[in-house]
Enzyme design. Structure first.
Site, mmCIF file in Angstrom:
data_model
loop_
_atom_site.group_PDB
_atom_site.id
_atom_site.type_symbol
_atom_site.label_atom_id
_atom_site.label_comp_id
_atom_site.label_asym_id
_atom_site.label_seq_id
_atom_site.Cartn_x
_atom_site.Cartn_y
_atom_site.Cartn_z
ATOM 1 N N GLY A 200 0.825 -1.203 0.000
ATOM 2 C CA GLY A 200 0.000 0.000 0.000
ATOM 3 C C GLY A 200 0.857 1.250 0.000
ATOM 4 O O GLY A 200 1.950 1.267 -0.567
ATOM 5 N N GLY B 144 1.890 2.339 5.723
ATOM 6 C CA GLY B 144 3.075 1.526 5.987
ATOM 7 C C GLY B 144 3.717 1.869 7.317
ATOM 8 O O GLY B 144 4.174 0.987 8.052
ATOM 9 N N GLU C 255 5.587 -3.297 0.968
ATOM 10 C CA GLU C 255 5.629 -2.982 -0.459
ATOM 11 C C GLU C 255 4.888 -1.668 -0.659
ATOM 12 O O GLU C 255 3.663 -1.632 -0.672
ATOM 13 C CB GLU C 255 4.982 -4.113 -1.275
ATOM 14 C CG GLU C 255 5.717 -5.430 -1.199
ATOM 15 C CD GLU C 255 7.105 -5.358 -1.805
ATOM 16 O OE1 GLU C 255 7.361 -4.441 -2.629
ATOM 17 O OE2 GLU C 255 7.947 -6.198 -1.464
#
Length: 480
Positions: free
Chosen positions: A200, A205, A222
Site C-alpha cells: 500500500g 506503511g 511494499e
C-alpha cells in the site's frame, strides 16, 4: 472463512484474537510444515484461479473498470505462474543446505534449515486486488505458514469473491480471509503475528510498522514512490513512447506502484517525444479516450478529487499539453501530459498514482540523476538509452527497488528478480524464491560428532595450544 462485523470493535478484536489462536494451534500441529500439505494448497490455489477466472475478471471490472485482458495479464497469469514455480521448486527450497565448517569446529557439520515464521498477516491493496493479496499468500503457503488475508475494502466485489472462494479450495484451519475496513485492520494489527506483509502507501506503511514494532514482528512493506523515467537521444522514440504509454496507462490507468510517475527527458528530444507520446495515446486509446474500453477508471471519488486537485493547481494547469479532461460521474480522467512544471508543485511532490504524466526537461544524465537523488528512493526506475555507460550510471549511482532498461513495468513478471522497495518505497522483497524467503526463518544448525575434539580448543591453554589457536589466524593467507 472469517467475516467479522465492524460495528463492535471490541467484539471484532475478540474475534480476531481467537482467530489468531486457532491458526497458532494449526501451526503447532505441524501440518503446515509438511511438503505434502504445501503442495496440496498450492495446487488447490492454482485450480481456484483457473476454474474461476471469468468470475475473478468480472469482479475486478466491477470494482475498477479494468478490461479483461488487463486482469488476466497482470493478475491471473502472474498468480498461475507463481503457483507453478512454487510447486516445481518447493522441494529444493525446503531442503537443508550444508555449509562449510572451520577447523576449530571439527569434527562437526553445519547446515541451514528454512522454517516457517508461523502465523502471517497479509494486507492487500485495491489497485491489483487479487494478485497483490494472493501472491504473498503463495509465499506464506510455500514457506509452511498459516495466514490471514485481509483484502481491501475499497474493492468490495473482489474482497467478497476471495472470501467466498478461498475457503472452498484451501485448508480453513490454516488459511482465512477477513473482510472489513479500518476498524478491522486496526484489530488485526493489534495482534501478535509472526510476520506482517503489507502492500500500500507509505502513510499506512508507517502505521503497520509501528504496530509490528510493539511485538517485534518482522514486516515486508511494499510501498511506492515516484518512479522516474530517463530518456536520451540514443533511443527510438516511437518504441520508447509505446513502452512508456503501456506502463503508464494500460495497467490500471496509472494506479500502479511501479507505473512511470514522471519523465526526465534530454532537452533536444523533448518536442519530438511529446508529439510521439500524443500520437501513441491516440493509437492506443483513440481520439476520445473517454469512450475507450482499454482504459480503466479512477477507483473512487476521493482519488478522483485528489487527482483533480493536482491538475487544477494553477502552476500545473497552465502546463497541460495533452488531456486534462475529466468526468466525475464516470470517474474518468484522460491520459494527461504536463510539460516542465516546477519541481515544487504538488504533482511533483508525491506519488501521482493516476493518469497524469509530467515531463521535465534536463540537459543530460547528471541533472537527471541529481533530481532523482533529491527525491525519496523509488520502487522502480526506468532508463531509456542504448548507451551502456548511461545505463550503468543509473544502476550504480541511484537507489531504487528495481531498474528497468528500455522497458517499463515488465520486470515484475520476472519471478527470478526480487520485487521490493528501498527506503521509503518499502523493505523486503518477494516473487518466486524470494516469496518463500519472505515468510521463512533460516535456522542455523551445527552438529558435532562425539569423536575426539580438536586438540587445543579446551583449557588449560598452554603455549603449544595458544600457538595452535594463533595458527588459525594465518591459515590460508597465501591463497587469498
Amino acid at each position: 472463512m472469517a467475516i467479522i462485523e465492524e460495528e463492535n470493535l471490541v467484539a471484532a478484536a475478540a474475534g480476531v484474537e481467537q482467530l489468531v489462536r486457532d491458526l497458532q494451534r494449526t501451526v503447532r500441529s505441524g501440518i503446515t510444515k509438511t511438503e505434502k500439505w504445501r503442495i496440496q494448497q498450492l495446487k488447490a490455489l492454482l485450480k481456484l484461479i483457473v476454474e474461476n477466472q471469468d468470475s475473478l475478471v468480472q469482479a475486478v471490472f466491477t470494482d475498477l473498470g479494468k478490461p479483461a485482458h488487463q486482469v488476466v495479464f497482470t493478475e491471473l497469469l502472474i498468480l498461475a505462474t507463481s503457483c507453478k514455480l512454487a510447486i516445481k521448486e518447493l522441494k529444493q527450497w525446503m531442503a537443508p543446505k550444508e555449509v562449510p565448517v572451520p577447523p576449530m569446529a571439527l569434527p562437526g557439520i553445519a547446515f541451514v534449515v528454512p522454517e516457517p515464521l508461523g502465523v502471517a498477516l497479509v494486507i492487500a491493496p485495491w489497485n491489483f486486488p487479487i494478485s497483490l493479496g494472493v501472491d504473498p499468500l503463495i509465499g506464506a503457503i510455500s514457506a509452511g505458514c498459516a495466514a490471514v488475508l485481509k483484502p481491501s475494502e475499497i474493492t468490495p466485489t473482489v474482497s467478497s469473491i476471495l472470501a467466498d472462494l478461498l475457503p472452498k479450495y484451501l485448508d480453513t484451519d490454516a488459511i482465512r480471509v477477513v473482510e472489513g475496513g479500518i476498524p478491522i485492520t486496526t484489530a488485526l494489527l493489534a495482534q501478535k503475528w509472526d510476520k506482517i506483509f503489507y502492500t500500500g502507501n507509505d502513510t499506512v506503511g508507517r502505521i503497520v510498522m509501528a504496530a509490528a514494532a510493539k511485538h517485534l514482528t518482522p514486516v515486508t512493506l511494499e510501498l511506492g514512490g515516484k518512479s522516474p523515467v530517463y530518456i536520451d537521444d540514443s533511443v527510438d522514440l516511437k518504441v520508447s513512447a509505446r513502452r512508456i504509454c503501456q506502463g503508464k496507462w494500460s495497467f490500471s490507468d496509472g494506479q500502479a506502484c511501479i507505473a512511470p510517475d514522471y519523465l526526465l527527458v534530454q532537452e533536444n528530444i523533448v518536442p519530438k517525444l511529446v508529439e510521439t507520446l500524443k500520437e501513441t495515446i491516440v493509437e492506443f486509446f483513440g481520439e476520445d479516450p473517454s469512450t475507450c474500453a482499454e482504459l480503466g477508471r479512477i477507483v473512487n471519488a476521493n482519488h478522483f478529487r485528489r487527482l483533480t486537485r493536482l491538475l487544477d493547481d494553477p502552476r500545473t494547469a497552465e502546463k497541460i499539453v495533452l488531456g486534462g479532461e475529466r468526468n466525475e460521474q464516470s470517474l474518468f480522467i484522460a491520459p494527461t501530459i504536463v510539460l516542465d512544471v516546477p519541481l515544487d508543485v504538488p504533482v511533483m511532490l508525491d506519488e501521482i498514482f493516476g493518469p497524469i504524466l509530467p515531463i521535465i526537461t534536463v540537459k543530460g544524465v547528471d541533472e537527471a540523476i541529481n533530481i532523482i537523488l533529491d527525491l525519496p528512493k523509488p520502487l522502480a526506475l526506468y532508463v531509456f538509452s542504448t548507451n551502456k555507460a548511461v545505463q550503468e550510471r543509473f544502476v550504480t549511482e541511484t537507489s531504487a527497488g528495481a531498474v528497468g532498461i528500455n522497458e517499463t513495468v515488465l520486470h515484475v513478471a520476472v519471478l527470478g528478480l526480487p520485487f521490493g522497495g528501498v527506503g521509503e518505497s518499502g523493505m523486503g522483497a518477494y516473487h518466486g524464491k524470494h516469496s518463500f524467503d519472505a515468510f521463512s526463518h533460516y535456522k542455523g544448525v551445527y552438529h558435532k560428532s562425539m569423536e575426539a575434539d580438536a586438540d587445543g580448543t579446551f583449557p588449560p591453554y598452554t603455549s603449544a595450544r595458544n600457538n595452535l589457536l594463533r595458527s588459525f589466524l594465518t591459515e590460508d593467507l597465501e591463497e587469498i
